[in-house]
Design an enzyme around this catalytic site. Structure first.
Site, PDB file in Angstrom:
ATOM      1  N   SER A 173      49.228 -34.894  -4.947  1.00 20.03           N
ATOM      2  CA  SER A 173      49.779 -34.524  -3.646  1.00 20.03           C
ATOM      3  C   SER A 173      50.166 -33.048  -3.636  1.00 20.03           C
ATOM      4  O   SER A 173      50.957 -32.611  -4.476  1.00 20.03           O
ATOM      5  CB  SER A 173      51.014 -35.364  -3.336  1.00 20.03           C
ATOM      6  OG  SER A 173      51.741 -34.759  -2.281  1.00 20.03           O
TER       7      SER A 173
ATOM      8  N   HIS B 168      45.599 -35.340  -2.000  1.00 20.02           N
ATOM      9  CA  HIS B 168      46.472 -36.047  -1.066  1.00 20.02           C
ATOM     10  C   HIS B 168      47.265 -35.024  -0.256  1.00 20.02           C
ATOM     11  O   HIS B 168      47.950 -34.166  -0.828  1.00 20.02           O
ATOM     12  CB  HIS B 168      47.404 -36.973  -1.853  1.00 20.02           C
ATOM     13  CG  HIS B 168      48.256 -37.851  -1.012  1.00 20.02           C
ATOM     14  ND1 HIS B 168      47.802 -39.034  -0.462  1.00 20.02           N
ATOM     15  CD2 HIS B 168      49.546 -37.735  -0.621  1.00 20.02           C
ATOM     16  CE1 HIS B 168      48.775 -39.608   0.224  1.00 20.02           C
ATOM     17  NE2 HIS B 168      49.860 -38.838   0.149  1.00 20.02           N
TER      18      HIS B 168
ATOM     19  N   ASP C  40      50.045 -34.465   2.586  1.00 21.46           N
ATOM     20  CA  ASP C  40      51.168 -35.105   3.271  1.00 21.46           C
ATOM     21  C   ASP C  40      51.530 -34.355   4.539  1.00 21.46           C
ATOM     22  O   ASP C  40      51.998 -33.219   4.489  1.00 21.46           O
ATOM     23  CB  ASP C  40      52.380 -35.160   2.335  1.00 21.46           C
ATOM     24  CG  ASP C  40      52.211 -36.203   1.244  1.00 21.46           C
ATOM     25  OD1 ASP C  40      51.903 -37.367   1.591  1.00 21.46           O
ATOM     26  OD2 ASP C  40      52.363 -35.865   0.058  1.00 21.46           O
TER      27      ASP C  40
ATOM     28  N   MET D 152      53.900 -34.250   7.738  1.00 19.30           N
ATOM     29  CA  MET D 152      55.196 -34.757   8.211  1.00 19.30           C
ATOM     30  C   MET D 152      55.615 -34.013   9.473  1.00 19.30           C
ATOM     31  O   MET D 152      55.432 -32.794   9.553  1.00 19.30           O
ATOM     32  CB  MET D 152      56.261 -34.558   7.128  1.00 19.30           C
ATOM     33  CG  MET D 152      55.899 -35.188   5.793  1.00 19.30           C
ATOM     34  SD  MET D 152      57.267 -35.073   4.627  1.00 19.30           S
ATOM     35  CE  MET D 152      56.474 -35.659   3.132  1.00 19.30           C
TER      36      MET D 152
ATOM     37  N   HIS E 121      47.566 -38.131   4.695  1.00 19.28           N
ATOM     38  CA  HIS E 121      48.624 -39.133   4.890  1.00 19.28           C
ATOM     39  C   HIS E 121      49.512 -38.664   6.031  1.00 19.28           C
ATOM     40  O   HIS E 121      50.308 -37.740   5.868  1.00 19.28           O
ATOM     41  CB  HIS E 121      49.407 -39.265   3.570  1.00 19.28           C
ATOM     42  CG  HIS E 121      50.553 -40.220   3.617  1.00 19.28           C
ATOM     43  ND1 HIS E 121      51.504 -40.279   2.618  1.00 19.28           N
ATOM     44  CD2 HIS E 121      50.910 -41.163   4.524  1.00 19.28           C
ATOM     45  CE1 HIS E 121      52.392 -41.216   2.907  1.00 19.28           C
ATOM     46  NE2 HIS E 121      52.062 -41.757   4.071  1.00 19.28           N
TER      47      HIS E 121
ATOM     48  N   MET F 287      52.511 -38.876   8.245  1.00 16.08           N
ATOM     49  CA  MET F 287      53.857 -39.433   8.415  1.00 16.08           C
ATOM     50  C   MET F 287      54.407 -38.857   9.710  1.00 16.08           C
ATOM     51  O   MET F 287      55.315 -38.013   9.704  1.00 16.08           O
ATOM     52  CB  MET F 287      54.730 -39.076   7.199  1.00 16.08           C
ATOM     53  CG  MET F 287      54.386 -39.906   5.972  1.00 16.08           C
ATOM     54  SD  MET F 287      54.955 -39.139   4.442  1.00 16.08           S
ATOM     55  CE  MET F 287      53.593 -38.008   4.166  1.00 16.08           C
TER      56      MET F 287
ATOM     57  N   MET G  58      53.921 -47.424   0.085  1.00 16.41           N
ATOM     58  CA  MET G  58      54.919 -46.423  -0.312  1.00 16.41           C
ATOM     59  C   MET G  58      55.812 -47.037  -1.380  1.00 16.41           C
ATOM     60  O   MET G  58      56.362 -48.125  -1.199  1.00 16.41           O
ATOM     61  CB  MET G  58      55.776 -45.992   0.886  1.00 16.41           C
ATOM     62  CG  MET G  58      55.055 -45.178   1.954  1.00 16.41           C
ATOM     63  SD  MET G  58      54.177 -43.713   1.350  1.00 16.41           S
ATOM     64  CE  MET G  58      55.497 -42.803   0.533  1.00 16.41           C
TER      65      MET G  58
ATOM     66  N   ASP H 298      52.150 -44.558  -3.591  1.00 15.62           N
ATOM     67  CA  ASP H 298      52.595 -43.189  -3.334  1.00 15.62           C
ATOM     68  C   ASP H 298      54.107 -43.097  -3.460  1.00 15.62           C
ATOM     69  O   ASP H 298      54.841 -43.733  -2.707  1.00 15.62           O
ATOM     70  CB  ASP H 298      52.152 -42.804  -1.910  1.00 15.62           C
ATOM     71  CG  ASP H 298      52.418 -41.354  -1.568  1.00 15.62           C
ATOM     72  OD1 ASP H 298      52.867 -40.593  -2.441  1.00 15.62           O
ATOM     73  OD2 ASP H 298      52.171 -40.980  -0.393  1.00 15.62           O
TER      74      ASP H 298
HETATM   75  C1  DX5 Z   1      56.336 -38.778   0.026  1.00 16.11           C
HETATM   76  C2  DX5 Z   1      54.887 -38.365   0.066  1.00 16.11           C
HETATM   77  C3  DX5 Z   1      54.282 -38.357  -1.282  1.00 16.11           C
HETATM   78  C4  DX5 Z   1      54.925 -37.371  -2.232  1.00 16.11           C
HETATM   79  C5  DX5 Z   1      54.919 -38.002  -3.587  1.00 16.11           C
HETATM   80  O1  DX5 Z   1      56.811 -38.912   1.320  1.00 16.11           O
HETATM   81  O2  DX5 Z   1      54.131 -39.255   0.876  1.00 16.11           O
HETATM   82  O3  DX5 Z   1      52.870 -38.206  -1.247  1.00 16.11           O
HETATM   83  O4  DX5 Z   1      54.274 -36.139  -2.293  1.00 16.11           O
HETATM   84  O5  DX5 Z   1      55.620 -37.167  -4.470  1.00 16.11           O
HETATM   85  P1  DX5 Z   1      56.074 -37.662  -5.912  1.00 16.11           P
HETATM   86  O6  DX5 Z   1      54.810 -38.058  -6.649  1.00 16.11           O
HETATM   87  O7  DX5 Z   1      56.755 -36.476  -6.476  1.00 16.11           O
HETATM   88  O8  DX5 Z   1      56.973 -38.855  -5.707  1.00 16.11           O
HETATM   89 ZN    ZN Z   2      51.881 -39.192   0.659  1.00 20.42          ZN
END
Ligand code: DX5
Ligand code: ZN
Length: 216
Positions: A9, A34, A36, A38, A67, A69, A138, A176
């Site tokens: 990620s 990956h 993320d 947000m 991903h 969110m 998750m 994840d």
């Molecule tokens: C969390 C994200 C993850 C995050 C995971 O909301 O969706 O993808 O980057 O990070 P680690 O592996 O550090 O928990």
């Molecule tokens: Zn993620």
């Protein structure tokens, strides 16, 4: 046994050197990147949009695993697909129309995934799973990297794996949050075949070694 896919990620990458950090995980043997996304509403953090994905597409051949969110995920599907996403995963908690969204993602030429927060049951997938390419479980509450793996999620992974095997479904099970060399062992044996890891990968001195360790 399904091959294990490692998806670093970029949330834990150095955003001032993002292109270089993406190439580093690609050279270290990662399978997916990956990404993320947000929106500060679905989760209390803001990250990146499709313009960043478009720029990264020019410097990487990795599978881009986006991903989302975000609230109103339907607004962003086409722009992420055009920017170069390969997989697009949305949260089932963020929409009243998950089935329509899966159709929209596939019509845009991408593989479709649904993500579930730790508190959301796998039974929400019952009418969707036949059409899905991936389920993302998750294993922390989404929003931030570097959180602690929620141990109770191992049973949930196993229950989903059982459903997938029993029905001979061709669905990847991704996990994840809090995945590192130690926790990777239990999620792999529970049936996860896509492992997302942010802080464990980018926090390690030897990226290739940690990717090998995650693969098991
Ligand atoms: C969390 C994200 C993850 C995050 C995971 O909301 O969706 O993808 O980057 O990070 P680690 O592996 O550090 O928990
Ligand atoms: Zn993620």
């Amino acid at each position: 046994e399904r091959p294990i896919i490692i998806a670093p990620s970029i949330l834990s990458a150095d955003f001032a050197n993002l292109g270089a950090d993406v190439r580093r995980v690609e050279e270290a043997g990662a399978d997916y990147l990956h990404i993320d996304v947000m929106d500060g509403t679905f989760v209390p953090n803001l990250t990146i949009g499709s313009c960043v994905v478009e720029s990264l597409r020019k410097v990487s051949n990795l599978v881009f695993d986006v991903h989302l969110m975000v609230e109103h995920p339907e607004t962003y599907i086409d722009s992420f697909a055009r920017a170069g996403a390969d997989n697009i995963t949305f949260h089932v908690e963020a929409t009243r129309h998950p089935h329509r969204l899966i159709q929209q993602i596939k019509a845009a030429g991408c593989r479709a995934g649904v993500a579930l927060n730790p508190g959301t049951s796998i039974y929400t997938l019952e009418e969707l799973i036949d059409d899905l390419d991936m389920v993302l479980l998750m294993t922390v509450n989404p929003g931030f990297g570097g959180q602690k793996f929620i141990e109770n999620m191992v049973g949930k992974i196993h229950a989903l794996y059982h459903t997938v095997m029993e029905n001979e479904l061709n669905v990847d099970i991704a996990v994840d949050g809090g995945i590192n060399a130690e926790t990777s062992e239990s999620v792999r044996s529970a049936g996860a075949n896509v492992l997302v890891a942010g802080s464990a990968v980018y926090g390690a001195p030897d990226l290739a070694a940690v990717i090998r360790a995650l693969r098991g």
